[in-house]
Design an enzyme around this catalytic site. Structure first.
Site, PDB file in Angstrom:
ATOM      1  CB  SER A  32      -0.951  -0.038   1.201  1.00  0.00           C
ATOM      2  OG  SER A  32      -1.881   1.002   1.164  1.00  0.00           O
ATOM      3  CG  ASP A  88      -2.948  -0.675  -2.381  1.00  0.00           C
ATOM      4  OD1 ASP A  88      -3.011   0.508  -2.001  1.00  0.00           O
ATOM      5  OD2 ASP A  88      -3.496  -1.614  -1.779  1.00  0.00           O
TER       6      ASP A  88
END
Length: 449
Positions: A100, A241
């Site tokens: 992420s 992401d």
């Protein structure tokens, strides 16, 4: 016992705390869990742009195949794209290789079930228990071994789906996008152009090591400057992401997840799509968020931090929108997890309909001053039982009284204790949060142990 799964899958420093051997074992364990029935099984794997992505994809694919799972690899794609495709293409589970918003040396592994939802805690615990008894996992042979296919063409189905969630045109809008050199790089700029917008795309040239590096939803400064310099209507930032989305208005001011949820919730209420007039936030949501919702006839409820917990509350009561201040926003009408691309196009749809400058929409909510400090610690365990830390928190709460609040929590993905404070007076807040952070650092800080 140290658990592998945090609030968003398994994360760590690649080749240190997250090794390809672990990814292989995790693949075997997940395969064993999903292979309880005798029928054939298929997994979909996607990743962000980190240099370690292909290595970990290969490792977990090998583990899944060793358990009899067939694997399709879609390649680089936003996390919500894997959730969407897992559900719509009939996969038994989906896997995302991503950390992420973390820096590039880190990576992670998270799973989605066949309906496109993140796995509940109890399922992760079962998979972890299987992994810890790896020697008991059955090893199929012959044609029982799984196969691997490359399926990059599936990404276009997700791209087309995002476009289909709006019916209006963005023609005449001047937009700057910041893709964090991550998974959105080949997605959001082109989607917006195809919807008619004039797009200037920055930080969309990933090289494996520049993901989230001074860009994206955790580093908004360049986007803010570029929007103002170009006279754009807005800027949009994703994280590595692309399950997060934040906006910048035409004056360079940031709209975080609270602001974006408020704007979308008011439009949904107007359209009769906001079930029970409820918006689900978290304990990190700003005090001004709830106040603004109440002023417009809406309500809010808070969950613990993590979009999976937001989603659990939404599913329990069939609520229509929820999310986090960080930009994880869930529209269950469109996807089963936080989706930075859908958040972007839905917010732009409201801008197009209201025909107002985004700065005016930004002022619908008055943001209370909020300070967040991260303290790196040698261990997150047991901090709640430390008397000095507890006393410092209590003293701060007593000083703020009803005009503010303090929230201290352990990060679910990093060795950090997060100290957050809100109140009316910024100098008072800074002093209180500094005092609490100093006590935590003295008691648990890395340099002191």
């Amino acid at each position: 016992m140290v658990t592998l799964f945090g609030t968003d899958g398994v994360r760590g420093l690649v080749n240190s705390t997250l090794m390809p051997e672990l990814a292989y074992q995790l693949g075997r364990a997940a395969g064993a869990y999903f292979c309880k029935s005798g029928k054939s099984h298929r997994f979909l794997i996607g990743m962000d742009t980190r240099v370690s992505g292909p290595m970990l994809t290969a490792a977990i694919s090998a583990g899944l195949c060793a358990s009899g799972i067939d694997v399709d690899i879609v390649g680089v794609i936003p996390t919500p794209g894997v959730a969407y495709l897992t559900k719509t293409e009939g996969y038994d589970a989906g896997v995302v290789i991503s950390a992420s918003h973390n820096p590039f040396p880190d990576n992670g592994i998270k799973f989605f079930d066949k309906r496109g939802y993140k796995l509940p805690d109890r399922t992760e615990e079962e998979i972890e228990n299987i992994l810890r008894h790896d020697e008991e996992i059955i090893r199929p042979t012959g044609d029982g071994i799984g196969t691997i296919r490359q399926r990059p063409e599936l990404a276009a189905k997700y791209r087309d789906y995002v476009k289909s969630t709006v019916t209006c045109s963005f023609e005449g809008m001047k937009i700057v996008t910041d893709s964090a050199n991550g998974a959105a790089s080949d997605f959001l700029p082109e989607i917006l152009r195809e919807l008619g917008a004039d797009v200037t795309a920055i930080f969309r040239e990933p090289n494996g090591v520049n993901i989230n590096n001074g860009c994206g939803s955790t580093h908004m400064e360049t986007l803010q400057k570029t929007v103002v310099e170009l006279g754009a209507d807005c800027g949009i930032a994703n994280d590595g992401d692309a399950d997060r989305c934040l906006f910048v208005d035409e004056k360079g001011e940031v709209l975080d997840g609270d602001h974006l949820m408020l704007i979308n919730a008011l439009e949904m209420k107007e359209e009769g799509r906001l079930n029970d007039s409820m918006v689900v936030g978290t304990v990190m949501s700003n005090l001004g968020f709830g106040k603004a919702l109440r002023e417009h006839g809406c309500r809010t409820v808070s969950t613990q931090v993590g979009d999976r917990y937001v989603l659990e509350e939404m599913m329990k009561h069939n609520y229509s929108i929820g999310g986090e201040q960080s930009g994880h926003i869930i529209f269950p009408e469109f996807n089963t997890t936080g989706d930075g691309l859908i958040t972007a196009v839905q917010t732009l749809k409201v801008m197009e309909k209201w025909n107002k400058p985004l700065s005016e929409m930004n002022h619908l909510m008055v943001t209370y001053p909020q300070i967040l400090k991260n303290v790196r610690v040698y261990s997150k365990n047991g901090w709640q039982d430390n008397e000095l830390i507890s006393d410092s928190i209590k003293a701060g709460e007593e000083e703020l009284g009803s005009d503010g609040r303090i929230l201290v929590r352990a990060s679910g993905t990093e060795p950090l204790i997060r100290v957050m404070g809100e109140g009316k007076e910024i100098n008072q807040l800074e002093r209180i949060i500094d005092d609490i952070a100093s006590v935590i650092e003295h008691e648990l800080g890395v340099e002191n142990n």
